[in-house]
Design a protein around this motif. Structure first.
Motif, PDB file in Angstrom:
ATOM      1  N   HIS A  35     -26.990  10.489   5.002  1.00 50.66           N
ATOM      2  CA  HIS A  35     -25.902  10.892   5.906  1.00 50.66           C
ATOM      3  C   HIS A  35     -24.611  10.997   5.100  1.00 50.66           C
ATOM      4  O   HIS A  35     -24.454  10.374   4.051  1.00 50.66           O
ATOM      5  N   ASP A  51     -25.737  15.937   9.087  1.00 55.13           N
ATOM      6  CA  ASP A  51     -25.337  15.137  10.256  1.00 55.13           C
ATOM      7  C   ASP A  51     -26.606  14.624  10.934  1.00 55.13           C
ATOM      8  O   ASP A  51     -27.725  14.914  10.493  1.00 55.13           O
ATOM      9  N   SER A  52     -26.447  13.897  12.027  1.00 53.10           N
ATOM     10  CA  SER A  52     -27.632  13.225  12.569  1.00 53.10           C
ATOM     11  C   SER A  52     -28.674  14.203  13.107  1.00 53.10           C
ATOM     12  O   SER A  52     -29.870  13.942  12.992  1.00 53.10           O
ATOM     13  N   ASN A 125     -27.304   7.522  18.821  1.00 57.40           N
ATOM     14  CA  ASN A 125     -26.893   6.232  18.248  1.00 57.40           C
ATOM     15  C   ASN A 125     -27.310   5.084  19.178  1.00 57.40           C
ATOM     16  O   ASN A 125     -26.480   4.428  19.813  1.00 57.40           O
ATOM     17  N   SER A 140     -23.821  14.437  18.432  1.00 48.56           N
ATOM     18  CA  SER A 140     -22.472  14.978  18.675  1.00 48.56           C
ATOM     19  C   SER A 140     -22.466  16.504  18.544  1.00 48.56           C
ATOM     20  O   SER A 140     -21.660  17.174  19.176  1.00 48.56           O
ATOM     21  N   HIS A 209     -13.750  13.368  14.712  1.00 47.14           N
ATOM     22  CA  HIS A 209     -15.085  13.257  15.310  1.00 47.14           C
ATOM     23  C   HIS A 209     -14.902  12.889  16.788  1.00 47.14           C
ATOM     24  O   HIS A 209     -14.004  12.101  17.122  1.00 47.14           O
ATOM     25  N   GLU A 211     -16.204  10.791  18.603  1.00 48.37           N
ATOM     26  CA  GLU A 211     -16.288   9.358  18.925  1.00 48.37           C
ATOM     27  C   GLU A 211     -14.897   8.712  18.942  1.00 48.37           C
ATOM     28  O   GLU A 211     -14.761   7.540  19.282  1.00 48.37           O
ATOM     29  N   THR A 226     -19.955  15.611  12.138  1.00 51.87           N
ATOM     30  CA  THR A 226     -19.630  15.558  10.707  1.00 51.87           C
ATOM     31  C   THR A 226     -19.875  16.915  10.033  1.00 51.87           C
ATOM     32  O   THR A 226     -19.019  17.400   9.292  1.00 51.87           O
TER      33      THR A 226
HETATM   34  P1  13P Z   1     -22.934  12.923  13.332  1.00 49.17           P
HETATM   35  O1  13P Z   1     -23.972  13.364  14.307  1.00 49.17           O
HETATM   36  O2  13P Z   1     -21.682  13.728  13.441  1.00 49.17           O
HETATM   37  O3  13P Z   1     -23.479  12.890  11.945  1.00 49.17           O
HETATM   38  O4  13P Z   1     -22.465  11.457  13.725  1.00 49.17           O
HETATM   39  C1  13P Z   1     -23.159  10.325  13.375  1.00 49.17           C
HETATM   40  C2  13P Z   1     -22.333   9.109  13.485  1.00 49.17           C
HETATM   41  O5  13P Z   1     -22.843   8.016  13.467  1.00 49.17           O
HETATM   42  C3  13P Z   1     -20.918   9.258  13.638  1.00 49.17           C
HETATM   43  O6  13P Z   1     -20.309   8.016  13.637  1.00 49.17           O
END
Ligand code: 13P
Ligand code: SF4
Length: 322
Positions: A35, A51-52, A125, A140, A209, A211, A226
Motif C-alpha cells: 500500500h 490503493d485498497s 477497513n 474509498s 482523503h 476519511e 490514495t
Molecule cells: P485507500 O483505499 O485510499 O487506499 O485507503 C486505505 C486507507 O486505509 C486509508 O486510510
C-alpha cells in the motif's frame, strides 16, 4: 586487520536487507503487494503498489504461490479471501486499523438487527467477521459508484468510518445511518497547521482523503482515494500541494511528478508524527526479511468465514466495475 561485519550488523543494514528480500522473494516465487502508506524502501521492493481496491484486484489475479502483503491486516485478509490458492504472508500481524478496532462483530450484528430491512454497506477497513455480516463492501474509490446503484427505497447502514459516510451522504444525497468509527490518522489533521501552511504556500492546492472530517474536506481542492489523489497531483498543471493523507504516498508523488512540491499537513498540535499511520508502519525491512526467510506469519481464515466474507467482496468487485 578489518574483521568482516557480523550477521547482526548486516541485519541492520538496509542495503543488505533489500538484497536479501529480493533473493528470498525470487526463491519463494512470491509476489509483493504494498500500500502507498508503506515506507519508500518497501514500496520500491513491491511488484505492485496501489490503493485498497487495486490491491484487492491484484491479489485476486496473482498466480504466484505466495503473496507477501505489506499493508494492514484487513488488506492481507482480503487477499487470502479472494485468492485462497496462494499462501498470504504479512510481516507484522500487529498491523491493525483503528476503524477495524472500532467495529466489533457482535456489536455490528446487534446494530444490523436494530435496523431490519436496511442494506449494510461496509468500508473494507474492517475484519473478515464484519465483512461476513455485510451486504456489500466498498473502498474509498468505489463507494460512491456502488451507493448510486442501491435501491432508493431501502435504508442504508454505513460502517465503520463516520467521516467517509458523511462525505458520501453529501456527495450522493442518500441518507446513511452511520457507525461512529474514525481513522486515528485522518481524524487528526490540524486545521490550524493547514491555515499556517496556506499563508506560506498561497498557490498550493489542498488534496485530502475522504476519511478526513468535514471541516478539512471543505478546504480541499480535491478529495479522493490514495490512487485518485496520486492521479490528480500527477495530472494537475499546478506544482505545489498540501497533502491531507498519510505521508507515505509522497514517495510515489515524488517519483511520478518529480518537479513538483508535496507538503504533508501535520496532525494533532502540529508537533507530533500523528499523520503517520502507526499500524502501516509496523511493517519494516527487518520483519519483511524475517517473514520471507521463515515463511510466517501467514494469514488464513476458517473456510466458512472466508466464504461468508467472499460474497460481499465479490459484490463490490462486480459493482465497482460496472
Ligand atoms: P485507500 O483505499 O485510499 O487506499 O485507503 C486505505 C486507507 O486505509 C486509508 O486510510
Ligand atoms: Fe486504518 Fe487510518 Fe491506518 Fe488507514 S490510515 S490503515 S484507516 S488507521
Amino acid at each position: 586487520m578489518n574483521a568482516s561485519p557480523s550477521v547482526e550488523v548486516l541485519q541492520r543494514d538496509p542495503a543488505w536487507l533489500i538484497e536479501e528480500i529480493r533473493r528470498l522473494k525470487a526463491e519463494r516465487g512470491a509476489i509483493l503487494l504494498a500500500h502507498y502508506y508503506q515506507d519508500g524502501d518497501i514500496q520500491d521492493l513491491a511488484d505492485f503498489v496501489g490503493d485498497s481496491l487495486e490491491l484487492a484486484r491484484a491479489a485476486q489475479r496473482a498466480n504466484s504461490k505466495v503473496i507477501v502483503f505489506c499493508g494492514v491486516r484487513f488488506m492481507a485478509e482480503v487477499a487470502s479471501i479472494l485468492n485462497p490458492e496462494a499462501e498470504v504472508l504479512i510481516p507484522s500481524l500487529e498491523a491493525g486499523c483503528s476503524l477495524e478496532d472500532s467495529c466489533q462483530p457482535e456489536d455490528f450484528r446487534r446494530w444490523r438487527e436494530e435496523h431490519p430491512g436496511a442494506v449494510s454497506v461496509t468500508y473494507i477497513n474492517c475484519s473478515a467477521a464484519v465483512k461476513a455480516l455485510s451486504d456489500v463492501i466498498v473502498t474509498s474509490s468505489s463507494a460512491e459508484k456502488i451507493l448510486r446503484q442501491l435501491p432508493e427505497d431501502r435504508p442504508i447502514l454505513f460502517a465503520p468510518d463516520r467521516h467517509l459516510g458523511a462525505y458520501l451522504q453529501r456527495k450522493t444525497g442518500r441518507d446513511l445511518i452511520l457507525w461512529p468509527g474514525t481513522c486515528v490518522v485522518h481524524e487528526q489533521f490540524s486545521l490550524e497547521a493547514l491555515a499556517g501552511l496556506r499563508l506560506e504556500h498561497p498557490r498550493a492546492l489542498v488534496v485530502a482523503h475522504p476519511e478526513c472530517p468535514e471541516g478539512l474536506l471543505a478546504q480541499a481542492d480535491f478529495v479522493g482515494s490514495t490512487s485518485a489523489i496520486l492521479g490528480f497531483v500527477v495530472a494537475s498543471p499546478d506544482d505545489e500541494f498540501l497533502i491531507a493523507t498519510e505521508p507515505g504516498i509522497i514517495h510515489q508523488m515524488e517519483k511520478k511528478a518529480s518537479g513538483k512540491r508535496f507538503i504533508p499537513i501535520p496532525g494533532g498540535s502540529g508537533e507530533c508524527a500523528c499523520n503517520v499511520c502507526p499500524f502501516m508502519k509496523k511493517n519494516t525491512l527487518t520483519n519483511l526479511w524475517e517473514c520471507l526467510r521463515d515463511g510466517r506469519p501467514t494469514l488464513r481464515l476458517p473456510e466458512e468465514l472466508r466464504l461468508a466474507a467472499l460474497k460481499p467482496l465479490e459484490r463490490m468487485l462486480e459493482m465497482a466495475s460496472r
